[in-house]
Design a protein around this motif. Structure first.
Motif, PDB file in Angstrom:
ATOM      1  N   MET A 473      -1.462 -32.900   8.720  1.00 39.14           N
ATOM      2  CA  MET A 473      -1.795 -32.525   8.240  1.00 39.14           C
ATOM      3  C   MET A 473      -3.964 -32.239   7.807  1.00 39.14           C
ATOM      4  O   MET A 473      -4.708 -32.091   8.246  1.00 39.14           O
ATOM      5  CB  MET A 473      -2.101 -31.589   6.206  1.00 39.14           C
ATOM      6  N   ALA A 476      -4.688 -32.759  11.357  1.00 41.49           N
ATOM      7  CA  ALA A 476      -5.772 -31.471  12.127  1.00 41.49           C
ATOM      8  C   ALA A 476      -6.505 -30.336  11.406  1.00 41.49           C
ATOM      9  O   ALA A 476      -7.113 -29.441  12.094  1.00 41.49           O
ATOM     10  CB  ALA A 476      -4.614 -30.434  12.120  1.00 41.49           C
ATOM     11  N   ASP A 477      -6.670 -31.048  10.501  1.00 48.79           N
ATOM     12  CA  ASP A 477      -8.567 -30.280   9.519  1.00 48.79           C
ATOM     13  C   ASP A 477      -9.698 -30.792   9.219  1.00 48.79           C
ATOM     14  O   ASP A 477     -10.147 -30.328   8.376  1.00 48.79           O
ATOM     15  CB  ASP A 477      -7.553 -30.560   8.671  1.00 48.79           C
ATOM     16  N   ARG A 482     -10.703 -27.657  13.676  1.00 42.88           N
ATOM     17  CA  ARG A 482     -10.296 -26.181  13.133  1.00 42.88           C
ATOM     18  C   ARG A 482     -11.419 -25.739  14.244  1.00 42.88           C
ATOM     19  O   ARG A 482     -11.224 -24.914  14.560  1.00 42.88           O
ATOM     20  CB  ARG A 482     -10.947 -26.579  11.558  1.00 42.88           C
ATOM     21  N   CYS A 501      -5.184 -25.443   7.055  1.00 46.01           N
ATOM     22  CA  CYS A 501      -4.090 -26.657   7.178  1.00 46.01           C
ATOM     23  C   CYS A 501      -3.752 -27.170   6.043  1.00 46.01           C
ATOM     24  O   CYS A 501      -4.435 -26.910   5.302  1.00 46.01           O
ATOM     25  CB  CYS A 501      -4.601 -27.862   8.248  1.00 46.01           C
TER      26      CYS A 501
END
Length: 540
Positions: A473, A476-477, A482, A501
């Motif tokens: 997480m 990806a965050d 993003r 996320c």
């Protein structure tokens, strides 16, 4: 006659001449007057604070033929012999070069002989922490029960390296760093006695650079006297030390506080072109900012908020540590200056706190923050998510029209128009999104989503991705990932998208209740069975 350095020429000859160590000199003088001199002393403290000098004055006072109030006379034969370095009763040993067990065994044999001219035989062992373990063990018994005519003075800059068995057999004296004002007074005396003309500000700069060591300060003054043509100026000391003027430190501080990263980089480039050491400049900046922060905390006006000073100082302290080990210290300093001037680039909580503090300060001053005027096209694109690339024939309106009157800026998020795209459509086009991520060279994100496809949920124009692992997480965050995902979604599905996320599992919709889940129904089936029974003459 050969020239003698200032720190040797002006070495203190009396206890009263020793600067900044009154707590030690007074104790030693009282011990001499009361005939309570110990058999072993340990002098420890930073370099250049008077350890060896105090040991020599003590040795003279012990063997002086005409002592006065615990002070040596410096006129008798024994005092002159110590000053000239040829006294047979005062033995100086450098433990750095005589650190073995053989040298200590030799010392143990010689301490048995009585002094030649004085009452005491004094052994001054400098840098005693350099002795080997075997040498310390050999010295231990002699140090514990030496002959009555022997006094040991052990000097060291690293007392923690001396064995506890040695420490417990000595009277310990801790020499302190000399205060700047006391050092300036001593430098003035030396300059006047040596016929050296020097500016007051130059002496203060020398005292600051010496960091509590008077010997270092005298060496810098000696070097300045040789460098200057007539009067030792502040410019001369800056040239010798490689430091910068205070006005440059002030200018750099204002550049960082006002967010002028470009000017800060130009200024550091000028400093580098002058041949200054950037590591030293970083240390100067942290020291200067610390002084400003202390003044601000004490309530004195500095012109810069304490929160701003604290955040800048925090960044530069970390950079100073990194510069010590980096092969590119200039780059480390430049990155730190940009981060200090423009904290929003780093995206840290400190940056957000600093921006909030600035807004609060401006609001307290009555400054109204107004929203910028927008064109009709900008308002339409912001509110409806119009994709200009998908509608190239749309009429453009270039004349600015006031969307709203100038009102205080409301930090509220513009609602995003709902879209017919669903999680199923996004899953169907997932290969295209993955291809776009790969083409955008976001390989860590591509690798993560390719190996662990998250659960997806769509709420309006917001895509929520659920990750079971916290590390996935957080990866990806990242803001850059993003933003790129939001751009890709807008490209494929139109409109302005937001990506969130979440760490956890996607909540499943609750199923409708069934009779099997009802405990009353279960008990009824157990008693009467599942057969349907129709009651005759039932009104219902």
């Amino acid at each position: 006659m050969a020239y003698k350095a200032l720190y040797r020429t002006w070495r203190p000859q009396y206890f009263s001449d020793i600067v900044g160590q009154r707590h030690i000199t007074r104790t030693l003088q009282n011990a001499l007057l009361q005939d309570k001199v110990a058999h072993a002393y340990l002098f420890c403290g930073p370099r250049g604070t008077g350890k060896t000098t105090t040991a020599k004055v003590l040795a003279k006072a012990l063997n002086c033929l005409v002592p006065t109030s615990g002070e040596p006379c410096n006129d008798c034969e024994n005092c002159r012999a110590v000053n000239e370095g040829n006294s047979v009763d005062v033995v100086e040993i450098d433990a750095a070069s005589n650190r073995g067990i053989d040298e200590i065994r030799d010392l143990r044999e010689k301490v048995k002989f009585a002094p030649s001219t004085g009452e005491k035989k004094v052994y001054i062992i400098d840098e005693v922490h350099m002795l080997t373990d075997q040498a310390f063990n050999a010295l231990l018994k002699t140090l514990e029960e030496p002959p009555s005519h022997v006094v040991f003075v052990l000097a060291t800059t690293e007392a923690h390296k001396v064995p506890v068995t040695i420490l417990s057999r000595c009277q310990r004296f801790d020499f302190r760093r000399i205060k700047p004002d006391e050092m300036v007074g001593r430098l003035q005396e030396v300059a006047q006695g040596a016929n050296i003309e020097v500016e007051e500000e130059a002496l203060q700069l020398i005292a600051k650079a010496a960091e509590g060591g008077l010997r270092d300060a005298l060496s810098i003054l000696d070097q300045g006297a040789a460098f200057a043509e007539k009067t030792v100026t502040t410019e001369d000391i800056h040239s010798i030390l490689g430091t910068v003027k205070q006005d440059i430190l002030v200018k750099m501080t204002h550049c960082l506080a006002e967010g002028k990263a470009g000017e800060a980089l130009k200024l550091v480039a000028e400093i580098s072109n002058r041949g200054k050491d950037l590591r030293l400049f970083g240390r100067e900046m942290t020291s200067f900012l610390r002084g400003l922060l202390v003044e601000g905390i004490e309530g004195r006006h500095t012109g810069i908020g304490n929160e701003t000073l604290f955040s800048i100082l925090q960044v530069l302290v970390q950079a100073e540590q990194e510069m010590k080990w980096s092969s590119q210290p200039a780059l480390v300093l430049e990155l730190a200056l940009v981060k200090a001037a423009r904290p929003e680039i780093a995206g840290t909580t400190e940056a957000l706190s600093r921006r909030v503090a600035e807004l609060e300060k401006r609001l307290e001053q009555g400054v109204v923050i107004t929203a910028p005027r927008e064109t009709v096209a900008q308002v339409e694109e912001r509110t409806l998510g119009v994709n200009k690339q998908a509608q190239p024939d749309q009429t453009k309106i270039s004349e600015p029209v006031e969307a709203v009157t100038s009102e205080p800026l409301v930090m509220a998020k513009t609602p995003i128009a709902s879209d017919s795209a669903t999680a199923e459509k996004i899953k169907k086009n997932w290969p295209a999104l993955m291809k776009g991520i790969k083409e955008g060279k976001k390989m860590p994100l591509w690798s993560l989503l390719n190996s662990h496809q998250p659960d997806l949920e769509v709420q309006g124009h917001t895509l929520i991705m659920y990750f079971q692992e916290d590390f996935d997480m957080r990866t990806a965050d990242k803001p850059e990932y993003r933003k790129y995902m939001e751009w890709l979604l807008g490209k494929h599905f139109d409109g302005q998208w937001e990506v969130r996320c979440v760490h956890g599992k996607k909540s499943m919709p609750r199923s409708a209740p069934t009779p099997e889940n009802d405990p009353v129904y279960t008990e009824a089936v157990r008693i009467f069975g599942k057969d349907i029974v129709y009651l005759e003459n039932d009104p219902d």
